[in-house]
Design an enzyme around this catalytic site. Structure first.
Site, PDB file in Angstrom:
ATOM      1  N   CYS A 179      47.790  35.653  38.439  1.00 45.45           N
ATOM      2  CA  CYS A 179      46.647  35.326  37.569  1.00 45.45           C
ATOM      3  C   CYS A 179      46.291  36.528  36.678  1.00 45.45           C
ATOM      4  O   CYS A 179      45.829  36.348  35.559  1.00 45.45           O
ATOM      5  CB  CYS A 179      45.443  34.865  38.377  1.00 45.45           C
ATOM      6  SG  CYS A 179      44.899  35.998  39.650  1.00 45.45           S
TER       7      CYS A 179
ATOM      8  N   HIS B 179      40.365  37.039  41.868  1.00 49.17           N
ATOM      9  CA  HIS B 179      41.073  36.148  40.957  1.00 49.17           C
ATOM     10  C   HIS B 179      40.737  36.535  39.520  1.00 49.17           C
ATOM     11  O   HIS B 179      39.599  36.909  39.231  1.00 49.17           O
ATOM     12  CB  HIS B 179      40.630  34.704  41.252  1.00 49.17           C
ATOM     13  CG  HIS B 179      41.254  33.696  40.359  1.00 49.17           C
ATOM     14  ND1 HIS B 179      42.618  33.469  40.342  1.00 49.17           N
ATOM     15  CD2 HIS B 179      40.720  32.855  39.441  1.00 49.17           C
ATOM     16  CE1 HIS B 179      42.890  32.533  39.450  1.00 49.17           C
ATOM     17  NE2 HIS B 179      41.752  32.151  38.876  1.00 49.17           N
TER      18      HIS B 179
END
Ligand SMILES: [Zn+2]
Length: 350
Positions: free
Chosen positions: A23, A303
């Protein structure tokens, strides 16, 4: 366009190592693909001219990056794109960035820009560096000469867009002698001026440029005193880049463990005026925000997402791996903001 990746941010519990391996890469790729001039460079295939002029055998990273950008901007908007060819090139070029969770997005950005730059560098034969004496020149003239010297070996579209020049001034506390050093920068890593609550981006820039005392073991040699002296050091921006990347130093390493600051840094979306940080306060240095790489979670697990302003429509979008959704510009500011992408207002189209 979106980048395919099944990776969902777990709000209630931190993601395990395997949930999200790239990510950080997706977040940075989205920010770069929304960089107007870099996008056009790829869409118009201008990079090919630079590659051909260099006749480089090893230039696959730029080609894959351009292909990815072209796919992102020309494919049906609902389709997710897998940047697997690009990732294969990254793997060859930098194996440490592939297959591991919790990479640092800013480190990846630096690495990627450097890799792209090297492949499209207009300089193919770097001149032997001669020690030139610029000491008799005015600061401004010295800055210009140092910049030209830099361009003699590093000159590309990437440099045109992202690189600026920082001036550091050392002042001797004994005799008052000032010496100046000029260095190119690809981004600025800003300390966060408070450990909790809210702080402004300007406060972080002020802390970054605050006069610093170099004493004890850090004492530099004063050229006039010809000995090591206590000095003050101060940064100013000599040359502003078209694209200004500001990295908020949320992660700090203290001995064994890394910690993360979740201070809310209040940054403007429009008209960030940096004149007070310029070496020459008469310059125009106003910037508008166009992308943010965000990090949610802690230093142990987290994230990355991206918020980007479409360079054609001016609308903001959230990019969360394979998911893209429109967002309100009022949601762009958050305590997750990690890397800010600003575009000079004089080159802004919106
Ligand atoms: Zn001195």
């Amino acid at each position: 366009g979106a980048i395919r990746r099944t990776c969902s941010p777990k709000a209630s519990r931190p993601p395990t190592r395997s949930t999200c391996t790239d990510c950080f890469m997706n977040s940075i790729l989205q920010c770069l693909s929304n960089t107007h001039d870099l996008r056009d460079y790829c869409l118009r295939n201008t990079h090919r001219t630079d590659l051909n002029n260099n006749s480089r055998a090893k230039a696959a990273l730029m080609e894959e990056f351009a292909k990815l950008t072209q796919t992102l901007w020309t494919s049906a908007s609902s389709e997710a794109i897998s940047p697997s060819d690009f990732k294969m090139q990254i793997q060859k070029y930098a194996p440490r960035f592939v297959g591991y969770n919790q990479q640092d997005a800013q480190e990846f950005l630096r690495f990627l820009l450097d890799g792209l730059h090297n492949e499209v560098n207009r300089v193919t034969v770097k001149p032997r560096s001669l020690m030139e004496d610029f000491e008799h020149l005015s600061d401004d003239e010295k800055g210009k000469r140092m910049w030209n010297k830099y361009l003699e070996s590093e000159d590309s579209k990437v440099v045109d867009l992202f690189v600026g020049q920082l001036k550091s001034t050392l002042t001797c506390s004994e005799c008052g002698f000032c010496s100046t050093v000029f260095d190119p920068f690809w981004d600025l890593s800003l300390p966060i001026a408070k450990t909790s609550g809210e702080v402004s981006l300007i406060d972080c820039l002020r802390l970054f440029t605050k006069e610093d005392v170099l004493d004890g073991n850090e004492r530099p040699t004063c050229h006039r005193c010809k000995t090591r002296r206590k000095c003050t050091k101060k940064f100013t921006i000599q040359k502003f880049p078209k694209i200004l990347v500001l990295h908020l130093k949320r992660f700090s390493e203290c001995r064994v463990r890394t910690s993360k600051l979740s201070t809310f840094v209040n940054f403007p979306l429009k008209e960030l005026d940096l004149r007070e940080f310029a070496s020459d306060n008469s310059v125009n240095a106003v910037y508008n925000l166009y992308a943010v790489s965000n990090h949610t979670g802690t230093s142990l697990g987290g994230h990355y997402t991206a918020y980007c302003r479409n360079p054609c429509t001016g609308e903001w979008y959230t990019y969360n791996d394979s998911r893209v959704s429109p967002m309100s510009s009022s949601q762009v500011r958050s305590s997750d903001a990690y890397v800010l992408f600003y575009e000079s207002a004089t080159s802004s189209r919106l």
